[in-house]
Design a protein around this motif. Structure first.
Motif, PDB file in Angstrom:
ATOM      1  N   THR A 703       0.585  -1.272   0.024  1.00  0.00           N
ATOM      2  CA  THR A 703      -0.139   0.097  -0.173  1.00  0.00           C
ATOM      3  C   THR A 703       0.967   1.219  -0.105  1.00  0.00           C
ATOM      4  O   THR A 703       1.688   1.140   0.847  1.00  0.00           O
ATOM      5  N   TYR A 706       3.283   3.070   2.937  1.00  0.00           N
ATOM      6  CA  TYR A 706       3.787   2.086   3.967  1.00  0.00           C
ATOM      7  C   TYR A 706       4.853   1.338   3.397  1.00  0.00           C
ATOM      8  O   TYR A 706       5.022   1.101   2.556  1.00  0.00           O
ATOM      9  N   THR A 709       3.540  -4.106   5.964  1.00  0.00           N
ATOM     10  CA  THR A 709       1.928  -4.303   6.600  1.00  0.00           C
ATOM     11  C   THR A 709       1.756  -5.805   6.602  1.00  0.00           C
ATOM     12  O   THR A 709       2.399  -6.763   6.007  1.00  0.00           O
ATOM     13  N   HIS A 711      -1.349  -8.468   6.918  1.00  0.00           N
ATOM     14  CA  HIS A 711      -2.827  -8.297   7.189  1.00  0.00           C
ATOM     15  C   HIS A 711      -3.549  -9.781   7.406  1.00  0.00           C
ATOM     16  O   HIS A 711      -3.123 -10.671   6.977  1.00  0.00           O
ATOM     17  N   GLN A 731       0.153  -2.049  10.437  1.00  0.00           N
ATOM     18  CA  GLN A 731       0.705  -1.164   9.223  1.00  0.00           C
ATOM     19  C   GLN A 731       1.797  -0.029   9.927  1.00  0.00           C
ATOM     20  O   GLN A 731       1.471   0.603  10.831  1.00  0.00           O
TER      21      GLN A 731
END
Length: 1610
Positions: A703, A706, A709, A711, A731
């Protein structure tokens, strides 16, 4: 063919005619006779042809008898034969070899060679030969024109020879253009030309002398010109050309001479002679060794093997993919159950065979020729005995047979050694490949590494290797595999298993060669003895299942033994890693018992295997004899008229001797293959283990905005364990500083491992873009210079380098270290303090200039003021890493306000995230924790910020100077902080050298008082290295080493073995002498009398021989096991009692090498070597005795042959012994580097340095190969020369038998020559085994060396044991106490006098290097007093045994070390405490919840080093140990440095309550832990600076006040 030649040889071609003699040579005697008789009449009329001027040219002899060429004292071939076949042999050879040779040249182009004088001369000779041949041809045409009758042969032969000479000339030039410096094909061609020319050379002279004139002057002249030219061509072809013009420039200072050696030099290994002479003059050193040939280098071998292994993996993957559709048809449950059973593993064996197939095929060709040549000598022996039996036979027959025997033996020698060279080099490549593949398995490189692809990766460019299942370079073994395969076990794969695969390679060809030899031997025996041989064959077949059964049993033992060996090495590895803890806890006896228990089982198995081996030896030895006996027995029994004469008996014995080798080798081969298949399976299993998914961290996309990250991430350390981290959503913005906090064991380090892809991902996505730098919690330091540790493979940028050193406060250290930043750091960083190691690790990250920095609690190992400096200058908002993405795991709450945001972990998930201020306001768990542990947090920071820059500057200078030498477990604990002292200490350290292995690894010098060693030490002072490379012993293995081994075996046993070996040889001679007498027995009426008696005695002698062999093998086995037990016991007991300083300065790899490789040699290699050496010695002596007894004249040549033999042997042994030692020395760096790689694998991978480490590993393997390769060549060099001596023995034995045939019986000649034929094997075997014995005795020498090192004080002093219940009060008193690390070094503690009352709590503080840890080590007598004494409850600790002292004190050390095994064993190895006690201790140490949640409870298996527990949890286990022991004196050595504040508080509370009545001495980093102590001792430069209650000390505003102010406590 024969008829065609006959036509060619007639001048008019009218009739088929050919001379009987040479037809007979070609093997067609009946045809000769027929032809001769048919042409008798014609021959009488026309046996001459007309030449020029009316001369007659004789085409054949005038006599009519067909056997005149053989049955005469002056033999000769007919002119027809000389002019046809004899002249064509070289031509046929060259044309036949041409296609293969041209194909070879096309494939091996090496650049062209400039036209030299030598090349011009060779070409000129070729042209001249062509001219001479064609002159002959034109002369024949000239005769035809003039009407002379000319036979067609005079047209054909010059034409064929001329064209062939033209071909040879063109070949000379083509070879030059292809870069061939010496041509074996042409040397053989010219040699054949000369040999075939010798016959006509003699014939023409004899003919001219007989006739009194030269019958054909023109052809006479051209022939001698031709002969002179081919002889010159042969001589010139022996010289080699210059190197090719465009060959790559060789910058190698010491290239291997093999590449530039000529054909003859290669054939005889003459190119090795220079090294043999050098080795004889002086002991060889590493710089004397040649570089490796390109094709033997690790890189080349590895690439080929990896490609083949990948193909195997692809095939297995395709097979599994094909299986899947079938599986889908079955139910899901069946798939789950049946899926594993049907998987097909890639075959590592096939990968190996495919890689080395060309070498294997070449070796097969050599082996085939050698096997066929072996059967020629028995046929020649048959002719020789027939010659002796026939008094009328011409003498030249005998001489010709003797010469043919010699020539045949020489050719066999040359071919066999080419074969052995080829096969042993192949074995070496096998080992190289296996080591490399195992290393690459462990050291994978992440696809794209640290944000960049590795260009040198095989498989990165093109080809099918991108398949994720087979991309070896981008895979990693999972942590569950790491738990299963410890470092010790993987090192065993590299050392023992790879070696075993290398050892079996020379036997592989026996799989087809042994059956071939058996078939040929049986065929010739059938010709000799008829169907009787079937009885022997039947017996052989019956014995095969018996051998098979023995081999299967041997294999079972082998598998079991390897398990014991693995577990013993694994345990030893752990003991060496945690030896300090064992000493502090007085746990050595428990671990000693464990090792001895495993060793006992190992020896029990060894003994059984040795008895089994003795039985199989008995079978092997008796099989050939029983086969001989059965065959001869049946032969004389089936028919009374079957007479056993000398020819039948000794030709049969010779054939049975040949048969003995494959029969003996086959069982050995089966046994070796069985062992190797175990090793290959282990290697294959390891290589096929599960591997981490290289794609688990996505590095390409993320992203925007950033850097990191996660998820919905769930991660586990192993598939069979519950998830360590779950439901993570994280993040991290680019350039942010994120702190990760949380209690011990909550998964902080696991989070960083998840980001690095070091932990298995169960679900979710991880994205991380940019290059990574990683600082682990426990700093990983390489054994190289400090600068190399910081640069870590990057090019030097002086400005950036300087900035990194400055920021990490390393500049002051460089002034103290003897070589500045070039100082070599010892293994695991032993000559740096914990703080220095951590700062070097941090400097490495800073210098890497990566995008993302993952910092795993780097501030815990340094003092609080150093931590502040590092945070301000490196990590914090003003530090050099400002603007980079930083993820910082920390327990230091004082730094949290300066972070961008804080992430709180609890039980494997994120409980809170936010800025420091937001989290405080949130009033969650984090805020409550902060308010409890740091109520004045805000004020502290205001205070800190208001300090002046000047104060900062002053403090910094102090800390930079003082945070230098060791502050805890290491060699240089708390050295006083004066520059001179430190420099002196480090210089002392740098002079240490050793007698062990390992490149630049520290070891204590044995004080041997040898002049050269003093010189070495003096020279070393100038060097910056911490230690010198291990020096190999020089010169002969001392007699004391053999004496030590003989004593270990038992002197009586040794004598018995020697006598038994002598007796078995005497029995063997007796049997053969009896056979000789039997064959000479008079034959009456075509029968021999006393046949049954003769057979009975022969059988009895043979059986006695077999039994003696078995007895000697059993006796040797008993003695060998006894020696193995005693030597290992001495080594183990000495090492367990060695002082701590020995382990601090000796790398564990070096000690472990003694316990693995050297003990393996003593266990399994040395006893059979000794037995073989004795047998070979007695065999050689027996051969000479038999030959001299048969032909006394032979005694004359014994002396010159013995001199030659000893001369060669002395050259060889000196060189080979030193090569073996160098190989030994260069072996352990491979293993040390390997363990270093395994421990630092996460760091290596994080920085993307896998490729470089593979290159380092390859270089270390190549260094080892540089001594292995000459060692192999030295054996071949020796073999050829020794076998030449043996071939001379054969020649002289045969010659003397021929000259003395009037006085010798055929039986004696048969006995003498059949023994002589065995001499080459015996002599070679003897020298080989003597050399092997000496080489392998180095293992005894090395084990004895480490069994005699200095030991610490006795564990128990019987006359001076402390009273029961001591110490009852815990009063500790130091009286004028001083201590130094080793004699000659400065004092570390100076004249220390203090008293600690029973039950007092005393905190010990001081700048790094003040002597804090040294003081506690003195209490346990890890360091012995230089002056003064320590009293505990009035008892001088120096008067009692070490275990009596240490078992009554308790310590919680700074480095929490656990051993692999159950938690129960880690808490109480002696089993002294009940289960309730243990659970109580676990509850008090806050581990109860964790342990009770484990299914196994107290039997929870800790992995090697306790790596399946966090560092904090390990520290709590150490607390539990202390709670169990609960002695009156407790020492805490910075015990809470690795735990979070909450756990620290819990530990402190436990200590206050549970050790209320005990005396507690605490070395503290965190001053808040000792603020409520009775008194605080402040040490400065080894002396007492302050000693009072904390309140008084703060009021006094001295050193303690300054430290408390830094920590925000004053």
């Amino acid at each position: 063919m024969l008829f065609f030649l006959a036509v060619l040889c007639r001048p008019d071609g009218r009739s088929v005619w050919l001379r009987g003699a040479w037809l007979q040579v070609l093997g067609a005697p009946s045809l000769c006779q027929g032809l001769f008789q048919a042409n008798e009449e014609y021959d009488g009329q026309q046996n001459q042809e007309t030449g020029p001027h009316g001369t007659r040219i004789p085409v054949g002899e005038d006599r009519k008898d067909s056997n005149l060429s053989v049955h005469t004292d002056n033999p000769d071939f007919t002119p027809c034969f000389q002019n046809s076949l004899l002249a064509w042999v070289p031509c046929i050879y060259l044309w036949a070899a041409l296609p293969c040779y041209l194909f070879y040249l096309r494939r091996h182009h090496q650049g062209y060679i400039v036209l030299s004088h030598l090349s011009r001369l060779k070409t000129a000779l070729g042209v001249l030969l062509w001219c001479v041949s064609w002159t002959d041809l034109f002369y024949s045409f000239h005769g035809l024109v003039h009407g002379w009758a000319t036979a067609p042969i005079f047209f054909v032969t010059p034409l064929v020879v001329g064209v062939t000479m033209l071909l040879a000339t063109l070949l000379i030039q083509y070879e030059r253009l292809q870069g061939v410096r010496s041509s074996g094909v042409l040397i053989a061609f010219w040699f054949l030309c000369v040999v075939c020319g010798i016959v006509p050379f003699r014939s023409k002279i004899l003919s001219a002398l007989a006739q009194g004139k030269i019958s054909d002057p023109f052809r006479f002249t051209t022939f001698y010109i031709y002969f002179a030219l081919v002889l010159s061509a042969l001589i010139l072809s022996c010289f080699k050309e210059k190197p090719p013009f465009f060959s790559p420039k060789n910058i190698d200072p010491n290239p291997c001479p093999e590449a530039g050696a000529g054909f003859l030099s290669r054939l005889s290994f003459w190119w090795f002679t220079k090294l043999a002479i050098l080795g004889y003059r002086q002991p060889l050193e590493e710089q004397d060794l040649w570089s490796l040939n390109k094709e033997d280098c690790s890189q080349m071998v590895m690439q080929r093997l990896l490609e083949e292994w990948k193909k195997q993996q692809e095939q297995a993957a395709r097979y599994q993919a094909a299986e899947r559709p079938e599986k889908r048809l079955s139910s899901e449950g069946e798939v789950l159950l049946g899926g594993r059973a049907r998987t097909r593993e890639p075959s590592f064996l096939w990968a190996l065979m495919a890689t080395f197939s060309s070498s294997f095929l070449l070796s097969m060709c050599f082996k085939l020729i050698q096997d066929l040549l072996t059967f020629i000598n028995p046929q020649l022996l048959s002719i020789l005995i027939r010659f002796i039996s026939n008094p009328t036979a011409p003498s030249w027959w005998g001489f010709l047979v003797a010469v043919l025997m010699f020539v045949c033996s020489v050719i066999q020698t040359l071919i066999s050694h080419q074969y052995f060279h080829c096969i042993f080099v192949m074995g070496l490549r096998f080992r190289t490949g296996i080591i490399g593949v195992i290393y690459r398995k462990v050291s994978w490189s992440r696809a794209g590494g640290a944000g960049e692809a590795s260009p040198g990766d095989p498989g990165e460019t093109g080809g099918p290797s991108h398949h994720p299942a087979v991309h070896l370079q981008a895979l990693v073994i999972t942590n569950s595999v790491k738990r299963e395969s410890t470092v010790g076990e993987i090192v065993n794969l590299m050392s023992v298993d790879a070696q075993r695969c290398m050892d079996v390679v020379p036997f592989i060809n026996l799989l087809w060669s042994a059956p071939l030899q058996i078939i040929l031997a049986v065929y010739f025996l059938w010709q000799n003895l008829g169907p009787s041989v079937l009885a022997g064959v039947a017996l052989m077949v019956l014995l095969i299942p018996l051998n098979g059964a023995v081999a299967v049993k041997m294999r079972a033992f082998q598998v079991e033994q390897m398990k014991f060996k693995d577990s013993r090495i694994k345990l030893m590895s752990e003991i060496l890693g945690g030896i300090k803890v064992l000493k502090l806890y007085a746990w050595e006896p428990s671990f000693l018992k464990q090792v001895e228990g495993i060793r006992q089982d190992e020896l029990r198995l060894m003994r059984r295997a040795a008895y089994l081996h003795a039985t199989s030896t008995f079978i092997w030895i008796c099989t050939p004899f029983l086969v001989t006996l059965t065959t001869l027995g049946v032969y004389v029994s089936v028919d009374k008229n079957n007479v056993l004469d000398a020819e039948k008996a000794f030709v049969s014995v010779s054939l049975f001797n040949i048969l003995k080798i494959p029969l003996n080798m086959l069982p050995q081969l089966i046994s070796n293959l069985a062992q190797t298949s175990v090793s290959l399976k282990r290697i294959q299993h390891f290589l096929s283990q599960d591997e981490l998914d290289p794609q688990c961290v996505e590095r390409k996309i993320i992203t925007p905005g950033y850097a990191v990250t996660i998820h919905n991430g769930t991660f586990t350390w192993a598939q069979d364990l519950p998830p360590t981290l779950h439901s993570l959503d994280i993040q991290v913005p680019k350039g942010a500083l994120v702190a990760v906090v949380g209690p011990v064991g909550c998964g902080k380090s696991s989070l960083l491992s998840a980001l690095l892809g070091e932990i298995e991902k169960l679900e979710g996505k991880v994205y991380m873009k940019g290059s990574v730098a990683y600082v682990p919690q426990q700093a990983w330091i390489q054994n190289c210079s400090l600068q190399e540790n910081v640069l870590f493979g990057q090019a030097l940028n002086p400005k950036r380098y300087q900035q990194a050193l400055e920021a990490c406060a390393l500049l002051a250290d460089l002034e103290v270290l003897p070589g500045g930043d070039q100082t070599e750091i010892g293994e695991k960083g032993i000559n740096l303090s914990g703080g220095q190691r951590q700062r070097v690790s941090l400097a490495r990250a800073v210098y890497s200039d990566a995008d993302i920095f993952l910092l795993d609690d780097p501030l815990s190992a340094v003092d609080s003021h150093v931590a502040k400096h590092i945070f301000d200058h490196v990590i914090g908002p003003e530090g050099v890493l400002a603007g980079k993405t930083r993820v910082l795991v920390t327990h230091g709450i004082s730094f949290l306000p300066q972070t961008d945001f804080v992430m709180v972990l609890a039980d494997g998930h994120v409980s809170e995230v936010g800025t420091y201020a937001a989290l405080l306001q949130h009033n969650g768990t984090f805020a409550n924790f902060l308010h409890n542990h740091a109520p004045d947090e805000g004020k502290e920071h205001q205070k800190a910020d208001s300090r002046t820059a000047l104060e900062d500057k002053e403090d910094e200078e102090v800390l930079l100077v003082e945070d230098t030498l060791s502050n805890h477990t290491d060699l240089a604990d708390d050295e006083p902080v004066t520059y001179e002292v430190q420099k002196q200490f480090m210089r002392q350290l740098s002079t240490m050298s050793s007698e062990g292995e390992g490149q630049g690894r520290p070891v204590p010098r044995r004080r041997l008082g040898v002049a050269e060693k003093v010189v070495q030490a003096t020279e070393a002072k100038a060097s910056h290295a911490l230690t010198q490379e291990e020096k190999a012993e020089m010169g002969t293995v001392k007699l004391s080493v053999y004496w030590d081994y003989a004593k270990a075996v038992g002197l009586f046993t040794t004598l018995v073995i020697s006598l038994l070996c002598g007796a078995q040889t005497a029995a063997a001679i007796g049997a053969n002498v009896w056979l000789s007498a039997w064959t000479d027995e008079a034959v009456v009426n075509s029968q021999q009398n006393n046949t049954s008696q003769r057979l009975g005695v022969y059988a009895a002698l043979g059986i006695v021989h077999g039994l003696l062999v078995m007895l000697s093998a059993i006796t040797m086995a008993v003695g060998g096991v006894q020696a193995a037990r005693l030597l290992h016991q001495a080594l183990l007991h000495n090492k367990m009692r060695s002082p701590q300083s020995f382990f601090d300065t000796t790398p564990s790899g070096r000690i472990l090498n003694r316990f693995s490789k050297d003990i393996y040699v003593i266990d399994e290699v040395l006893p059979p070597t000794i037995l073989m050496m004795m047998n070979a010695f007695y065999k050689s002596i027996s051969i000479l005795v038999v030959i001299v007894a048969s032909t006394p004249l032979f005694a004359v040549v014994i002396v010159p042959l013995a001199v030659l033999y000893l001369f060669v042997q002395r050259f060889y042994v000196a060189t080979s012994r030193q090569l073996k030692r160098l190989e030994s020395v260069s072996r352990s760096p491979i293993y040390s580097h390997f363990s270093e790689t395994v421990t630092g694998s996460s760091v290596i991978r994080a920085y993307g340095r896998s490729q470089d480490f593979k290159a380092i590993n390859d270089a270390k393997v190549d260094t080892n190969q540089r001594s292995c390769y000459p060692y192999i060549v030295s054996n071949r060099w020796l073999g050829i020369r020794v076998e030449f001596v043996g071939n001379c023995v054969v020649l002289f034995a045969a010659l003397f038998a021929v000259t003395g045939r009037s006085s010798l019986s055929p039986g004696l000649v048969g006995l003498s020559v059949s023994y002589a034929l065995q001499v080459t094997v015996a002599l070679n075997w003897m020298i080989q085994t003597i050399s092997d014995l000496e080489s392998n005795s180095v293992a005894v020498e090395r084990v004895k060396e480490y069994s005699k090192t200095e030991t610490e004080a006795p564990w128990v002093v019987e006359g001076s044991r402390p009273p029961a219940g001591w110490p009852s009060h815990g009063k500790v008193e130091f009286r004028n106490f001083s201590v130094r690390y080793r004699p000659g070094l400065e004092l570390v503690l100076k004249d220390l006098s203090l008293q600690v009352h029973g039950g007092e709590k005393v905190g010990i503080v001081g700048r790094t290097g003040a002597g804090k840890s040294s003081m506690t080590l003195c209490l346990f007598r890890i360091l012995e007093a230089a002056e003064g004494e320590i009293l505990i409850d009035g008892l001088n600790v120096a008067d009692i045994g070490l275990h009596d002292l240490r078992s009554q004190l308790t310590i919680i050390p700074q480095d929490p070390i656990l051993f692999s095994g159950t938690l129960r064993m880690n808490l109480d190895p002696f089993g002294n405490y009940s289960e309730e006690d243990m659970w109580r201790a676990l509850e008090l140490s806050h581990l109860h919840t964790f342990v009770s949640s484990q299914p196994a409870g107290l039997d929870f298996q800790c992995s090697e080093g306790g790596e399946n527990l966090s560092v904090g949890q390990r520290q709590l286990v150490c607390l539990a140990r202390a709670l169990l022991r609960k002695s009156r004196v407790l020492v805490l050595d910075e015990a809470t440095a690795a735990v979070d504040l909450e756990t620290d508080d819990l530990i402190q509370a436990t200590i206050r309550t549970q050790f209320e009545t005990c005396t507690v001495l605490t070395i503290a980093h965190r001053l808040n832990t000792i603020m409520d102590y009775t008194r605080v001792l402040v040490l400065d430069k080894g002396t007492i600076a302050e000693f009072d209650s904390p309140t008084n000390l703060i009021a006094a505003r001295g050193i303690f006040y300054g430290m408390a102010r830094d920590a925000g406590l004053a």
